[in-house]
Design an enzyme around this catalytic site. Structure first.
Site, PDB file in Angstrom:
ATOM      1  N   MET A 172      13.522  24.383   0.730  1.00 44.46           N
ATOM      2  CA  MET A 172      12.707  23.635  -0.216  1.00 44.46           C
ATOM      3  C   MET A 172      13.552  22.801  -1.166  1.00 44.46           C
ATOM      4  SD  MET A 172       9.899  24.986  -3.007  1.00 44.46           S
ATOM      5  CE  MET A 172       8.763  25.607  -1.754  1.00 44.46           C
ATOM      6  N   TYR A 227      18.108  29.799   6.502  1.00 40.15           N
ATOM      7  CA  TYR A 227      16.945  30.566   6.950  1.00 40.15           C
ATOM      8  C   TYR A 227      16.906  30.683   8.470  1.00 40.15           C
ATOM      9  CZ  TYR A 227      14.661  30.563   2.356  1.00 40.15           C
ATOM     10  OH  TYR A 227      14.340  30.780   1.044  1.00 40.15           O
ATOM     11  N   ARG A 245      -9.636   1.527  15.991  1.00 41.59           N
ATOM     12  CA  ARG A 245      -9.564   2.256  14.731  1.00 41.59           C
ATOM     13  C   ARG A 245     -10.595   1.593  13.812  1.00 41.59           C
ATOM     14  NH1 ARG A 245      -3.846   2.602  11.603  1.00 41.59           N
ATOM     15  NH2 ARG A 245      -4.369   0.392  11.303  1.00 41.59           N
ATOM     16  N   LYS A 286       0.837  -1.203   0.000  1.00 44.38           N
ATOM     17  CA  LYS A 286       0.000   0.000   0.000  1.00 44.38           C
ATOM     18  C   LYS A 286       0.874   1.257   0.000  1.00 44.38           C
ATOM     19  CE  LYS A 286      -0.320   0.124   5.052  1.00 44.38           C
ATOM     20  NZ  LYS A 286      -1.203   0.208   6.226  1.00 44.38           N
TER      21      LYS A 286
END
Length: 380
Positions: free
Chosen positions: A325, A269, A140, A37
């Protein structure tokens, strides 16, 4: 060639097959659901399934989360049985399950109602293999004990059913010290007894990767290897290699620039990383736009493969400052041979994804699944 790409992932299909063999060796009598999956845990559902096809025995199957994933396998020419681990939601999906001969999990009363309505419609369908999922404590997906009794009695002798398999899922199997696993096993057996399920002739499936490795009493007739197929550790605090698992994905990039920064200057940054001394740094062409985790802190390790005297020298170093990024910055203070173009390993061969995941407060599962299409995949 790899050098043509700014970021690439090498997928070792031999390692994938070896990890399945290791899982099967834990109990050779068990049938296997090879879980592919989430696009094969980010490794590519079709290449992964094709690599495992000849490793599956008669009766084994692939496990997926959705009807779309099952259809992807069929469209690729993969004919092995496919189990929908989340079952179906709509009547249209159930019709597709029946038409394609998919196996499916039944975890809710509405699914039982839909299935019985399909059987009563008079439509010609082949009998289905249905996995009845009991909620034994994870809360769940899964039938309550009372709902399971209803479903079992409705389906156990129905002509629309080829086989019923009983399953559940553990909440804390990754923790060898947790009492939750044994409580869930006890509740499963109480539920089966209440429904008069004949254990001698009923197939059970509880164990996924962690339980395959450390809870052998839960193997029963089926187990469902997932993260262990891809070399990730299913047990808290461990690396996959600790259990003999081999990394399947190695995420790579390269140094695109090198510079020297003066003592006291900040890089990246937010100016969160301050050079304590004059420092050589490298810029690597990968970032969160490629799936490398933005929350990776300074010091998160990488491997630099440099050339020196005609051989490859591999050195371990760490991030310096925030992940951008498209780029990360690494400390090259101790990597004297590092040069522009050198390969950088972010995780995989020689650097467990589990270690990187712990630095980021997550799991290798998430790292693998978040690699973006901007990364080129090479299957070897």
């Amino acid at each position: 060639m790899a050098a043509e790409f700014r970021a690439w992932a090498t997928i070792d299909l031999q390692a994938l097959r070896a990890n399945l063999a290791l899982a099967r060796a834990q109990n050779p009598d068990c049938s296997v659901v090879a879980v592919v999956k989430a696009n094969g845990y980010g490794h590519g559902i079709v290449p992964v399934a094709k690599a495992l096809q000849d490793q599956l025995r008669a009766g084994d199957c692939f496990g997926v989360a959705s009807i779309e994933e099952a259809q992807t396998l069929r469209s690729a020419g993969i004919t092995e049985p496919v189990l929908l681990l989340e079952g179906f939601v709509t009547s249209g999906e159930l019709a597709e399950v029946a038409q394609q001969g998919f196996q499916c999990v039944l975890h809710s009363p509405y699914q039982l109602d839909a299935m019985l309505a399909l059987f009563a419609s008079g439509k010609s369908i082949e009998p289905l293999t249905v996995w009845l999922k009991i909620d034994t404590g994870m809360h769940r997906l899964g039938l309550s004990p009372a709902e399971f009794v209803t479903a079992w009695n409705a389906l156990k002798s129905h002509s629309g059913i080829r086989k019923l398999i009983v399953m559940s899922h553990f909440a804390c199997a990754d923790d060898p010290q947790s009492p939750a696993t044994e409580r869930q096993v006890a509740l499963l057996h109480e539920t089966l007894a209440a429904a008069n399920v004949p254990l001698a002739t009923t197939e059970l499936s509880l164990a996924a990767s962690a339980a395959i490795l450390i809870w052998p009493q839960t193997h029963y007739q089926w187990f469902r290897p997932g993260i262990m197929l891809y070399g990730g550790a299913p047990i808290m605090g461990e690396n996959g290699i600790d259990r003999g698992l081999r990394p399947v994905m190695t995420l790579r990039s390269r140094l695109m620039a090198i510079k020297t920064v003066a003592a006291g200057e900040a890089v990246g940054y937010g100016a969160s990383y301050i050079c304590e001394r004059e420092q050589r740094i490298g810029i690597v062409s990968i970032g969160y736009g490629d799936g490398y985790p933005r929350r990776a802190p300074s010091g998160t390790p990488v491997l630099i493969n440099s050339r020196h005297d005609g051989r490859i020298v591999q050195q371990r170093t760490g991030l310096a400052g925030r992940v951008s990024m498209d780029m990360i910055i690494v400390d090259l203070s101790e990597c004297e041979h590092a040069a522009v173009g050198d390969e950088v390993i972010l995780w995989g061969e020689g650097l467990p994804a589990d270690e990187i995941a712990r630095r980021c407060g997550t799991l290798a599962y998430e790292l693998f699944c978040q690699v973006t299409p901007r990364v080129h995949f090479q299957y070897v």
